[in-house]
Write an enzyme that holds these catalytic residues in place. Sequence first.
Site, PDB file in Angstrom:
ATOM      1  N   THR A 167     -41.954  10.674 -13.210  1.00 42.97           N
ATOM      2  CA  THR A 167     -40.963  11.806 -12.796  1.00 42.97           C
ATOM      3  C   THR A 167     -40.668  12.544 -14.073  1.00 42.97           C
ATOM      4  OG1 THR A 167     -40.136  10.247 -11.213  1.00 42.97           O
ATOM      5  CG2 THR A 167     -38.707  12.336 -12.095  1.00 42.97           C
ATOM      6  N   GLY A 210     -43.951   3.551 -14.826  1.00 46.68           N
ATOM      7  CA  GLY A 210     -43.511   3.452 -13.735  1.00 46.68           C
ATOM      8  C   GLY A 210     -43.065   4.823 -13.137  1.00 46.68           C
ATOM      9  N   GLU A 243     -76.079  20.513 -33.096  1.00 45.89           N
ATOM     10  CA  GLU A 243     -77.243  21.696 -33.438  1.00 45.89           C
ATOM     11  C   GLU A 243     -78.086  21.145 -34.469  1.00 45.89           C
ATOM     12  OE1 GLU A 243     -73.407  23.844 -32.459  1.00 45.89           O
ATOM     13  OE2 GLU A 243     -74.034  22.023 -33.068  1.00 45.89           O
TER      14      GLU A 243
END
Length: 395
Positions: free
Chosen positions: A306, A301, A56
Amino acid sequence: MDYTESQIKYMKRALDLAEKARGFTQPNPLVGAVIVKDGEIVGEGYHHRAGEAHAEINAISEAKSKAMGATMYVTLEPCAHYGKTPPCANAVVRAGIKEIFIALEDPNPKVNGKGITILEEAGINVHTGLLRDEAIRQNRVFLTNQIKKRAFIALKSAQSIDGRIGPADGRPLKITGDASHYRAHLLRRDYGAVLCGVNTLIKDDPSLNIRYNISHPENSPVRIVIDPHLRLPLSGKIWHSSAAPVLIYTLGNVSSALKKRIESRGGHIVSLPDKDGIIDPLRIAVDLLERNICSVLIEGGAATLTAFFNADLWDEYHCFIAPKFIGANGITVYRKSMENDDDAVVLNAEQSVEICEDDIRIIYKNRQGVELCLPESSKKKALSGKSDAIHLVRR
C-alpha cells in the site's frame, strides 16, 4: 521506414542474444549485436556482464575482416564514452561497418545520441527504431534507472479470487499452488533484490531466497526488510542462508549493541529520515540504485504494498490469483479506503495473462511508465496496443 523480414529477423536474433545475460549485466543494459554480409551472419555477440566487452566488440571480434562493408544490427545505441571499456561507436567505425540498425537510443547522458553522431559523421548509414518496443521492454530496468534515477520496482502478491492475501488473524496460509510458487521464484531470479516489510517477516518467517535449484551463486538477490523500529527477530530463516546479504531500512539512530548483533549475522542497517511516521519509499528506491541494486521485487505485506501504491512508486505489479475464497474479513492487498472515485488506484494491463495450473498471473504496469519519458519517436510503438496472449506455465 518499412523493414524487411530479414531485417526484423536479424534484430530479433540480436534481442535473443542480449537476453542470455539477464541478471548479469547490471548496472549496464542488456545488449546484443549481429553482423550480416551478403545475406549471412558473419559475427554476433552480446554483453555478458558488467566490466566485460560490449556486444558490438564481441560481434566484430567474431566477424574479423568480414565486418568491412557489412551491416550491423544492435539493440541499443553504441556507447560513445570511456568507461571500463573504450567507446563502441569508434570500434564500429574502425571495423568498416557501412550500415547499422539500432533498436533504441541510449538515454544515458554520456551517450544519448552521441554514438549515433559518431557513426553518421563517419559516413555510416544509420537507422533507428527497428523493434523499438521489444528493446524498451527488454531494458525496462536500465531505462528506469537512467531516466527516473531510481531502482526499477515490481510489486508482487499472491491472493484469493476475492482479493485477500491472508486470513484476518494473520496466520500464514498457502494461497497459490506449486506452479505459481515456482513461477514466483523464477521472478525473483530476475531482480537484484527481494523486499518485504517487517510484519511479513515476523508472521511468515520467509527466507527471501531462490529455491528449486534455479539460482546462480553470483546472481542471488539481496534480501531487504523495511523495519522502521527494528523489530525483526534475529533467529529467523532470513539469517540461515549466506546466499545474499540482508539490508534493513529503519528510522533514526540505532544503538551500537543492536547494530553489532545484526551485522554479526550478515545484516546491514540503513537509517533513513522519517516522513509522516514511515520510511519514504522514494528514498529507498533512490538508495537502492546508489548501491547498484537496479531492481527490486516487493513481496508484501499489505502495508508495504500500500505504501508503494500510495506513493505511485511502482513499475510493474505481478498479481497471482488462486481460485479460492478467504472471506470478507481477510487481509486485502490494498489497505487504503476509497472515499470517492478519484481515490481508486487504476492499473494498466501490460503484456499477458499466464495460466499457472489452477492459478493465473496478471502483469500490470504503471500508467506513468518509462515509455512516457522517452522521446516521441521512442514512445509511439511502445504505447500502441496490448497483447492478450495467454501462456501456459509448467514446471
